[in-house]
Design an enzyme around this catalytic site. Structure first.
Site, PDB file in Angstrom:
ATOM      1  N   TYR A 127     -12.898  -1.443  -4.203  1.00  0.00           N
ATOM      2  CA  TYR A 127     -13.825  -1.640  -2.427  1.00  0.00           C
ATOM      3  C   TYR A 127     -14.769  -1.478  -2.431  1.00  0.00           C
ATOM      4  O   TYR A 127     -15.685  -1.188  -0.904  1.00  0.00           O
ATOM      5  CB  TYR A 127     -12.592  -0.572  -1.566  1.00  0.00           C
ATOM      6  CG  TYR A 127     -11.612  -1.081  -1.289  1.00  0.00           C
ATOM      7  CD1 TYR A 127     -10.849  -1.813  -0.500  1.00  0.00           C
ATOM      8  CD2 TYR A 127      -9.832  -0.013  -1.931  1.00  0.00           C
ATOM      9  CE1 TYR A 127      -9.085  -2.606  -0.266  1.00  0.00           C
ATOM     10  CE2 TYR A 127      -8.536  -0.301  -2.021  1.00  0.00           C
ATOM     11  CZ  TYR A 127      -8.680  -1.130  -0.719  1.00  0.00           C
ATOM     12  OH  TYR A 127      -7.323  -1.235  -0.688  1.00  0.00           O
ATOM     13  N   LYS A 135       0.746  -0.858  -0.051  1.00  0.00           N
ATOM     14  CA  LYS A 135       0.408  -0.079  -0.029  1.00  0.00           C
ATOM     15  C   LYS A 135       1.247   1.484  -0.102  1.00  0.00           C
ATOM     16  O   LYS A 135       2.258   1.567   0.253  1.00  0.00           O
ATOM     17  CB  LYS A 135      -1.034  -0.127   1.166  1.00  0.00           C
ATOM     18  CG  LYS A 135      -1.880  -1.370   1.832  1.00  0.00           C
ATOM     19  CD  LYS A 135      -3.287  -1.045   2.747  1.00  0.00           C
ATOM     20  CE  LYS A 135      -3.829  -2.455   2.079  1.00  0.00           C
ATOM     21  NZ  LYS A 135      -4.962  -2.606   2.996  1.00  0.00           N
ATOM     22  N   HIS A 185      -1.899  -5.830   1.629  1.00  0.00           N
ATOM     23  CA  HIS A 185      -3.286  -5.935   1.420  1.00  0.00           C
ATOM     24  C   HIS A 185      -3.394  -7.752   1.133  1.00  0.00           C
ATOM     25  O   HIS A 185      -2.483  -8.083   0.151  1.00  0.00           O
ATOM     26  CB  HIS A 185      -4.283  -5.991   0.021  1.00  0.00           C
ATOM     27  CG  HIS A 185      -5.544  -6.246   0.856  1.00  0.00           C
ATOM     28  ND1 HIS A 185      -6.582  -6.659  -0.243  1.00  0.00           N
ATOM     29  CD2 HIS A 185      -6.165  -7.405  -1.213  1.00  0.00           C
ATOM     30  CE1 HIS A 185      -7.870  -7.113  -0.060  1.00  0.00           C
ATOM     31  NE2 HIS A 185      -6.358  -7.690  -0.993  1.00  0.00           N
ATOM     32  N   PHE A 208     -15.127   4.145   7.328  1.00  0.00           N
ATOM     33  CA  PHE A 208     -14.166   4.140   6.931  1.00  0.00           C
ATOM     34  C   PHE A 208     -14.001   4.850   5.214  1.00  0.00           C
ATOM     35  O   PHE A 208     -12.448   4.681   4.711  1.00  0.00           O
ATOM     36  CB  PHE A 208     -12.903   3.566   7.604  1.00  0.00           C
ATOM     37  CG  PHE A 208     -13.095   1.793   7.253  1.00  0.00           C
ATOM     38  CD1 PHE A 208     -12.922   1.519   5.700  1.00  0.00           C
ATOM     39  CD2 PHE A 208     -14.250   0.933   7.861  1.00  0.00           C
ATOM     40  CE1 PHE A 208     -12.974  -0.495   5.800  1.00  0.00           C
ATOM     41  CE2 PHE A 208     -14.524  -0.237   7.926  1.00  0.00           C
ATOM     42  CZ  PHE A 208     -13.969  -0.628   6.448  1.00  0.00           C
ATOM     43  N   ASN A 248      -2.321  -0.420   7.062  1.00  0.00           N
ATOM     44  CA  ASN A 248      -1.766  -0.950   7.326  1.00  0.00           C
ATOM     45  C   ASN A 248      -0.598  -2.128   6.264  1.00  0.00           C
ATOM     46  O   ASN A 248      -0.775  -3.033   6.198  1.00  0.00           O
ATOM     47  CB  ASN A 248      -2.337  -1.798   7.935  1.00  0.00           C
ATOM     48  CG  ASN A 248      -3.461  -2.451   6.679  1.00  0.00           C
ATOM     49  OD1 ASN A 248      -3.189  -1.757   5.454  1.00  0.00           O
ATOM     50  ND2 ASN A 248      -4.375  -3.338   7.050  1.00  0.00           N
ATOM     51  N   GLU A 289      -9.878 -10.070  -8.125  1.00  0.00           N
ATOM     52  CA  GLU A 289      -8.952  -8.934  -7.834  1.00  0.00           C
ATOM     53  C   GLU A 289      -7.463  -8.905  -8.520  1.00  0.00           C
ATOM     54  O   GLU A 289      -6.941  -8.178  -9.135  1.00  0.00           O
ATOM     55  CB  GLU A 289      -8.364  -9.045  -5.820  1.00  0.00           C
ATOM     56  CG  GLU A 289      -9.513  -8.635  -4.784  1.00  0.00           C
ATOM     57  CD  GLU A 289      -9.047  -8.673  -3.357  1.00  0.00           C
ATOM     58  OE1 GLU A 289      -8.226  -9.309  -3.821  1.00  0.00           O
ATOM     59  OE2 GLU A 289     -10.224  -8.570  -2.740  1.00  0.00           O
ATOM     60  N   THR A 319      -5.847  -7.589  10.519  1.00  0.00           N
ATOM     61  CA  THR A 319      -5.769  -6.376  10.043  1.00  0.00           C
ATOM     62  C   THR A 319      -5.350  -5.193  10.058  1.00  0.00           C
ATOM     63  O   THR A 319      -4.657  -3.822  10.212  1.00  0.00           O
ATOM     64  CB  THR A 319      -6.880  -6.200   9.144  1.00  0.00           C
ATOM     65  OG1 THR A 319      -7.573  -6.659   8.772  1.00  0.00           O
ATOM     66  CG2 THR A 319      -7.621  -4.720   8.399  1.00  0.00           C
TER      67      THR A 319
HETATM   68  P1  CMP Z   1      -7.705  -4.753   3.484  1.00  0.00           P
HETATM   69  O1  CMP Z   1      -8.038  -5.560   4.432  1.00  0.00           O
HETATM   70  O2  CMP Z   1      -6.234  -4.229   2.969  1.00  0.00           O
HETATM   71  O3  CMP Z   1      -8.466  -4.217   3.016  1.00  0.00           O
HETATM   72  C1  CMP Z   1      -9.421  -2.831   3.319  1.00  0.00           C
HETATM   73  C2  CMP Z   1      -9.205  -1.971   4.669  1.00  0.00           C
HETATM   74  O4  CMP Z   1      -9.975  -1.313   5.125  1.00  0.00           O
HETATM   75  C3  CMP Z   1      -8.352  -2.767   5.484  1.00  0.00           C
HETATM   76  O5  CMP Z   1      -7.708  -3.438   5.055  1.00  0.00           O
HETATM   77  C4  CMP Z   1      -7.985  -2.223   6.546  1.00  0.00           C
HETATM   78  O6  CMP Z   1      -6.722  -1.177   6.077  1.00  0.00           O
HETATM   79  C5  CMP Z   1      -9.032  -0.762   6.341  1.00  0.00           C
HETATM   80  N1  CMP Z   1      -9.812  -1.011   7.225  1.00  0.00           N
HETATM   81  C6  CMP Z   1     -10.801  -2.173   8.115  1.00  0.00           C
HETATM   82  N2  CMP Z   1     -11.509  -1.912   8.786  1.00  0.00           N
HETATM   83  C7  CMP Z   1     -11.444  -0.466   8.649  1.00  0.00           C
HETATM   84  C8  CMP Z   1     -11.363   0.632  10.467  1.00  0.00           C
HETATM   85  N3  CMP Z   1     -12.420   0.344  11.115  1.00  0.00           N
HETATM   86  N4  CMP Z   1     -11.027   1.759  10.086  1.00  0.00           N
HETATM   87  C9  CMP Z   1     -10.332   2.074   8.970  1.00  0.00           C
HETATM   88  N5  CMP Z   1     -10.147   1.023   8.610  1.00  0.00           N
HETATM   89  C10 CMP Z   1     -10.101  -0.494   7.830  1.00  0.00           C
END
Ligand code: CMP
Length: 149
Positions: free
Chosen positions: A55, A15, A121, A63, A118, A132, A97
């Site tokens: 997404y 990311k 992915h 979010f 984070n 994907e 996550t």
């Molecule tokens: P990823 O699982 O790669 O793809 C969806 C993303 O949404 C996830 O990583 C997080 O970075 C983001 N995400 C999931 N839950 C939250 C949350 N509660 N607040 C902010 N970001 C979120």
């Protein structure tokens, strides 16, 4: 072309936060050392429109807007990885996550700074991995291991 790889591939994205901080090579090295084969890789950028599309399952979440903004904020590296049980094993390698809950030594434990930023992915199911992979790559950009060796 990748239909017969169903169950053996996963889609990863390094990311924008991790790319900006220069962690891409360290992350790729961890992935390869964990036994994953890179079968497609590109450095690219998501437009807001593409991030919204990628997404779309999260579009009702609080979010969502912030996630789209972040994921289109800079270059990313998208990768297709091949391994037996790729989806499951890759999610173990990257960790929870939320980096606060990510096990020590996992990619998110080492490189993520927040639930949103984070670092990486990993697809959450074989069905999504397949979708994907097709989102980012055409069949001409995928080089399966048996075709290379
Ligand atoms: P990823 O699982 O790669 O793809 C969806 C993303 O949404 C996830 O990583 C997080 O970075 C983001 N995400 C999931 N839950 C939250 C949350 N509660 N607040 C902010 N970001 C979120």
């Amino acid at each position: 072309m990748i239909y017969h790889m169903f169950g053996k591939i996963t889609l990863s994205i390094i990311k924008p936060d991790a790319v900006k901080k220069g962690h891409s090579i360290s992350i790729l090295s961890k992935i390869v050392h964990a036994g994953f084969h890179i079968v497609a890789l590109k450095m690219t950028e998501l437009s807001k429109k593409s991030a919204i599309k990628f997404y779309k399952e999260h579009k009702e979440k609080s979010f969502f807007e912030s996630l789209v903004e972040f994921m289109s904020s800079g270059p990313i590296i998208s990768i297709i990885l091949e391994k037996e049980n790729a989806v499951r094993d890759f999610r173990i390698l990257i960790g929870n996550t939320n980096p606060i809950d990510a096990e020590k030594g996992t990619i998110r434990n080492l490189y993520a700074t927040s639930l949103e930023k984070n670092a990486i992915h990993g697809s959450d199911s074989n069905q999504n991995a397949f979708k994907e992979c097709q989102f980012f790559f055409s069949s001409r950009e995928i080089f399966l291991i048996e075709d290379i060796l």
